[in-house]
Design a protein around this motif. Sequence first.
Motif, mmCIF file in Angstrom:
data_model
loop_
_atom_site.group_PDB
_atom_site.id
_atom_site.type_symbol
_atom_site.label_atom_id
_atom_site.label_comp_id
_atom_site.label_asym_id
_atom_site.label_seq_id
_atom_site.Cartn_x
_atom_site.Cartn_y
_atom_site.Cartn_z
ATOM 1 N N GLY A 311 -10.861 18.694 -6.622
ATOM 2 C CA GLY A 311 -10.845 19.245 -8.057
ATOM 3 C C GLY A 311 -11.837 18.870 -9.084
ATOM 4 O O GLY A 311 -12.043 19.340 -10.007
ATOM 5 N N ALA A 312 -12.393 17.608 -8.573
ATOM 6 C CA ALA A 312 -13.092 16.888 -9.798
ATOM 7 C C ALA A 312 -14.531 17.602 -9.671
ATOM 8 O O ALA A 312 -15.098 17.775 -8.539
ATOM 9 C CB ALA A 312 -13.083 15.442 -9.523
ATOM 10 N N ALA A 313 -15.197 17.693 -10.739
ATOM 11 C CA ALA A 313 -16.761 18.137 -10.966
ATOM 12 C C ALA A 313 -17.607 16.868 -10.822
ATOM 13 O O ALA A 313 -17.819 16.357 -11.892
ATOM 14 C CB ALA A 313 -16.801 19.065 -12.107
ATOM 15 N N VAL A 314 -18.093 16.622 -9.664
ATOM 16 C CA VAL A 314 -18.808 15.539 -9.727
ATOM 17 C C VAL A 314 -20.501 15.663 -9.616
ATOM 18 O O VAL A 314 -20.872 16.665 -8.802
ATOM 19 C CB VAL A 314 -18.530 14.354 -8.496
ATOM 20 N N LEU A 315 -21.065 14.976 -10.332
ATOM 21 C CA LEU A 315 -22.579 15.349 -10.557
ATOM 22 C C LEU A 315 -23.449 14.055 -10.521
ATOM 23 O O LEU A 315 -23.429 13.137 -11.534
ATOM 24 C CB LEU A 315 -22.879 16.346 -11.581
ATOM 25 N N ASN A 316 -24.168 13.926 -9.393
ATOM 26 C CA ASN A 316 -25.036 12.758 -9.473
ATOM 27 C C ASN A 316 -26.503 13.298 -9.887
ATOM 28 O O ASN A 316 -26.811 14.306 -10.178
ATOM 29 C CB ASN A 316 -25.311 12.157 -8.024
ATOM 30 N N HIS A 317 -27.272 12.167 -10.264
ATOM 31 C CA HIS A 317 -28.712 12.563 -10.886
ATOM 32 C C HIS A 317 -28.472 13.475 -12.034
ATOM 33 O O HIS A 317 -29.132 14.144 -12.391
ATOM 34 C CB HIS A 317 -29.613 13.162 -9.835
ATOM 35 N N ALA A 318 -27.528 12.810 -13.067
ATOM 36 C CA ALA A 318 -27.240 13.693 -14.338
ATOM 37 C C ALA A 318 -26.930 12.142 -15.335
ATOM 38 O O ALA A 318 -25.990 11.639 -15.397
ATOM 39 C CB ALA A 318 -25.958 14.399 -14.338
ATOM 40 N N GLU A 319 -27.720 12.205 -16.273
ATOM 41 C CA GLU A 319 -27.777 11.088 -17.213
ATOM 42 C C GLU A 319 -27.159 11.481 -18.452
ATOM 43 O O GLU A 319 -27.577 12.625 -19.026
ATOM 44 C CB GLU A 319 -29.275 10.560 -17.370
ATOM 45 N N VAL A 320 -26.226 10.629 -18.995
ATOM 46 C CA VAL A 320 -25.837 10.772 -20.431
ATOM 47 C C VAL A 320 -27.069 10.208 -21.478
ATOM 48 O O VAL A 320 -27.280 9.285 -21.399
ATOM 49 C CB VAL A 320 -24.493 10.183 -20.832
ATOM 50 N N VAL A 321 -27.497 11.233 -22.079
ATOM 51 C CA VAL A 321 -28.438 10.990 -22.983
ATOM 52 C C VAL A 321 -27.924 10.516 -24.542
ATOM 53 O O VAL A 321 -28.758 9.940 -25.270
ATOM 54 C CB VAL A 321 -29.546 12.056 -23.297
ATOM 55 N N SER A 322 -26.897 11.213 -24.958
ATOM 56 C CA SER A 322 -26.196 10.722 -26.121
ATOM 57 C C SER A 322 -24.679 11.308 -26.059
ATOM 58 O O SER A 322 -24.115 11.920 -25.171
ATOM 59 C CB SER A 322 -26.748 11.416 -27.175
ATOM 60 N N LEU A 323 -23.950 10.639 -26.906
ATOM 61 C CA LEU A 323 -22.412 11.091 -27.161
ATOM 62 C C LEU A 323 -22.453 11.922 -28.095
ATOM 63 O O LEU A 323 -23.115 12.013 -29.128
ATOM 64 C CB LEU A 323 -21.339 9.855 -27.184
#
Length: 693
Positions: A311-323
């Motif tokens: 059930g987890a929505a996992v996504l690689n090649h996805a960068e956090v740019v800000s909080l």
Amino acid sequence: MYHLVNILHADPVSGSGSPRFVPVSIYSNKACLRRLPPSLPRFHWSRVSRLSVSDPSLCILNMAAASRFKGLGAVLAASGASWAAVALVQPPTASASERGPSGIDFARRKIADPFAVVPPREVQESALIGTSPINPLDVLVIGGGATGCGVALDAATRGLRVGLVEREDFSSGSSSRSTKLVHGGVRYLEKAVFNLDYGQLKLVFHALRERKQVIDNAPHLCQALPCMTPCFEWFETVYYWMGLKLYDLVAGRRMLHLSRYYSANESAELFPTLAKKGHKGSLKGTVVYYDGQMNDSRLNVGLACTAALVGAAVLNHAEVVSLIKDEVGERVVGARIRNQLSGKEFDTYAKVIINAAGPFCDSIRKMANKDAPAMICPSSGVHIILPDYYSPEGMGLIVPKTKDGRVVFMLPWLGKTLAGTTDSSTAITMLPEPHEDEIQFILDAISDYLNVQVRRSDVHSAWSGIRPLAIDPSAKNTESISRDHVIFVDHPGFITITGGKWTTYRSMAEDAVNAAIEAGKLKPSNGCVTDHLRIAGGDGWDPVSFTILAQQYVRMKKTHSGKIIPGVMDSAVSKHLSHAYGTLAERVATIAQNENLGKRLAHGYPFLEAEVAYCARNEYCESAVDFIARRSRLAFLDTDAAGRALPRVIEILSAEHKWDRARQRLELRKGKEFLETFKSSKNAQFRDGKHTG
């Protein structure tokens, strides 16, 4: 591109003889939609597994499972769709406790389902985009290493809504560059005894307990490994024998095998390349003890895929740019995320954000508070790969203290010899490179204990990893850098976990989720269940499973002239597939047999072309580096062989992901740049007189 088609399915009402009909949507591609009839048949819901990855909840219907439904299955099979994702519009998502007797029963059924497939990348991204301030995830994890994926799996199996984003690929950082040992920490036990340090003793107890769980939960990727400690003085013999017996005693019922002493002659039979004379004198004997060994990045990817299955929505090649903070700026409520493949940015909201970015966790922390004190003291660990003849199969060599006081080892790993390691301060970079003096240190250290010439030209690959040693910001002083993990609440709604080691990833994840539940006042449907939860491919696996592949499958290969010829699914390939994919290996073998992708990618290595296609479809393999470094271990085993295989890997991935020529050229350039950071004998900076050839 996926579209929605609404249908009805029959959902039996408890205690009622007649079913009710609930609106259902099918996510499908154009090829499938073109062949869908105006009215789809109704089918029974009980055969479809649920996945709580977004609102509305998503469910996966594999083509093989769908074929059991006479109407809908026939349509999907005829249309050529390999899968369909079903979304229940109403009623609301059921909690894990409502799906069965317990959360672990549901998770085990889902993971063990031979027809289960992970949701496609597009569906996972949509689940993250579909959040809002009034409909947030329970937990958003930043970082797809061992700890991050462990957190996602733990939280999802507790019935929480979970998302995970990773800037590069799962296990792209420290988690793929480890020593490959699942160990309790013999050195920590020594410190505990001589320094009367109860904290170190607790660390050993904890690690030994987790060591057994890691091996049990991923039996196809982990196994016990005997490790030999040479003794050149009688005092060493007694000292190491007593110390390793204490190690057995501390392990208790979680002990893998008893340690024991071997004479010099017996040791020479077990480890033929071991020198009988060293700088301390003649060999008096050896003490052999047992720890665990793993294929680290395959285990990490397995954790990510298992989390996706439950059930987890996992996504690689996805960068956090800000909080993202709330209106008063007191609480972190989400993150701005950039899809590195498309360049698209979107916001994802969560009640709690867990920062598990390893060496890069400080850069994430500074997004919440630019004045946040550092938590990471990075250390460089360099490893090299040598031919198999340096160490026998099934026996490692560990020297607890070399002339300069460091520990070195030689371990058999995937048909090669892994040697290392260093422990020195370093800068944090995306692609750390080993320095030549570090490679030379390892070669010099092991040459003192071998009766064969150690040559720089025998180094097939060398790499550096960054250990994120943790400093607790809340501690009054920083004199002692912790080898244990640290959990720190930087900001309301924002938790950081770092430090620790691969062996204890599961308990680190458990602690982090417990902290998130408290910080976000979350309401899980059950407690932690990951201590006895096998990852995908591990349930039902047996060491002799490879014989099924060898007996029942062939490798259909396409020659350079285009001719299709059969090949034997030999023992080397069968064993590799069985250990790399567990019970899912037959899916890879089917592709090799039915799609003419049975050729080896590199001479002398068991990796098949079919693995590239399988990983693109089932393991979120989005780039050539993803495959050569982490889905397979070719880059780590032989850098030059990986370079030769790179064009074919790109060709297969291009067909799977519909890349244009520009993307193919980009992948080739990035692949070569990545391999340049691995130092084989061909790109050595210099050679000295001792290591020639």
